[in-house]
Design a protein around this motif. Structure first.
Motif, short mmCIF file in Angstrom:
data_model
loop_
_atom_site.label_atom_id
_atom_site.label_comp_id
_atom_site.label_asym_id
_atom_site.label_seq_id
_atom_site.Cartn_x
_atom_site.Cartn_y
_atom_site.Cartn_z
N PHE B 209 0.82 -1.22 0.00
CA PHE B 209 0.00 0.00 0.00
C PHE B 209 0.85 1.27 0.00
N VAL B 212 0.34 4.25 -2.24
CA VAL B 212 -0.95 3.99 -2.89
C VAL B 212 -2.06 4.45 -1.95
N VAL B 213 -2.21 3.75 -0.85
CA VAL B 213 -3.28 4.08 0.08
C VAL B 213 -2.70 4.81 1.29
N GLU B 214 -3.36 5.85 1.70
CA GLU B 214 -2.95 6.55 2.91
C GLU B 214 -3.91 6.26 4.05
#
Lengths: 243, 243
Positions: B209, B212-214
């Motif tokens: 992640f 990409v993802v926070e």
DNA sequence: TCAAAAACGAGAGCAGTGCTCTTGCTTTTG
DNA sequence: CAAAAGCAAGAGCACTGCTCTCGTTTTTGA
């Protein structure tokens, strides 16, 4: 650019490839932890120190294998997505079917190359920080899924899922960064689905399903379909078509 | 049974515990691959060969740590499930909320103990065959989820999900084997959800992640809720309560 | 063209690893 | 109280990743 300047340069890329091939062979046979530079050199008839002319350390060799593995699984996913493109869209939910086809292709690559799969989706090696070279190849599979959803969205065949408010800004950032043309809510759901898909594959490959699940392919298919639905691709009936 | 017969036996369990503690410390610091028997012995002020009186091989030490890690994460899940039991069931979907609470507890344990998590849910060590000792502790988390669904089922608050025909016999076998009292269709969905939950955690922990993802906690929460729904626990609204 | 520079293979060597075996000593046991 | 079992220590083996040096070969640039 791609011209080979001399005999030495030609030999270099050949030897480099030979080293990677032998390393991959040992990786497939014994796993990443038992991959030994000395053993690779021995098998290639060279002395171990010579190998350091091509890879400055064991980690660098592993990184090269990681990049190759990401590229391989990415290519498989892209091919599955493309192959499906050619087929006639007789099914009722073509986008979901396509999603499932890609997911199954990825799973099958994992089953065929368990150690390479473990290298890229298993626990990272200790203190290993993924170099920049890996982020491109690493994202190929994800981009395939994004493209499927984007296609569905463009065809107005996407049922945009609900989005938790705390996820909105993050989802919008992700959309702008690598998923232009996909509704942010779908991007958020997609990222989660992406991780969950590999969770299914990893559990199967890493032995968590041993003595638990037997019918793994149908279970995976069903779950992949459910995940497709969760990102907004229309549901398919539980009875799979074309088998 | 649990009586300690002599000073020697007492010393043995103490030394064994000290070895495991030091090993766990090194595991947390450097990861499983860098866990060294010699380093553990050195730190404990003993010679490396002495350590073999307590663990016949490095793999056996690792197995002990694996069992402990499974027990730890299992205990965390059980505690989360039990804690929730005490609370008043004001929410509209108590079973789903409980499912999410357990999932979040498991995730938090993973975040707090990444290397131990990797040990049990990452790539298995090369050629490592899980001994029988591990299967009991390994199933504790799964059993917690099964129990949640069973409770919902007994309370007639389970919306049994659809089941693919190819999965029926397998689902019935699993039901009889370790999920008595749960509809087979829910068991099949549950096993898939179980794998998918750990897929989310693994992607987060193993760096997939990154960049990409926070907003990982909200994403996890949303996905966990969706998974609860997929096994038949009533949906919760996307806006999370009590935070 | 031809000397300097760079790339290369081989070998020795260092520090570290898991693991085995032998040697004395201590605790437990019959 | 002697025999047996458990234990710590040390030496040693085969292996690892990696570094350094030393001739040799290839490439390069004036």
């Amino acid at each position: 650019m791609s011209t080979i300047r001399g005999a030495r340069e030609r030999a270099r890329i050949e030897v480099t490839a030979a080293i990677k091939d032998e390393a991959r062979k040992q990786l497939a046979a014994e796993g990443a932890a038992k991959l030994s530079l000395r053993a690779v050199a021995r098998e290639l008839g060279m002395v171990s120190s010579a190998l350091y002319r091509y890879f400055p350390s064991r980690d660098d060799l592993l990184t090269a294998l990681i990049v190759d593995a990401f590229d391989a699984i990415g290519a498989v996913a892209e091919r599955a997505a493309k192959e499906w493109e050619g087929k006639e869209r007789e099914g009722k939910a073509p986008h979901a079917e396509r999603w499932i086809a890609v997911a199954c292709a990825v799973r099958e690559w994992g089953l065929a190359h368990p150690h390479e799969y473990a290298l890229i989706y298993g626990s990272p090696v200790p203190g290993y920080i993924a170099p920049m070279d890996t982020v491109g190849p690493a994202s190929r599979v994800g981009l395939v899924f994004i493209d499927i959803v984007r296609t569905a969205s463009r065809a107005e065949e996407l049922a945009v899922p609900p989005l938790a408010p705390e996820l909105r800004s993050d989802a919008e950032r992700m959309t702008a960064e690598f998923a232009e043309g996909v509704p942010p809510a779908a991007v958020a759901a997609l990222v989660a689905a992406w991780a969950q898909l590999f969770g299914l594959i990893s559990f199967e490959l890493f032995g968590q399903f041993n003595r638990v699940v037997e019918a793994r392919e149908p279970l995976f298919r069903q779950a992949a379909g459910e995940l497709a639905r969760s990102v907004g691709l229309r549901a398919v009936e539980v009875e799979p078509h074309q088998r």
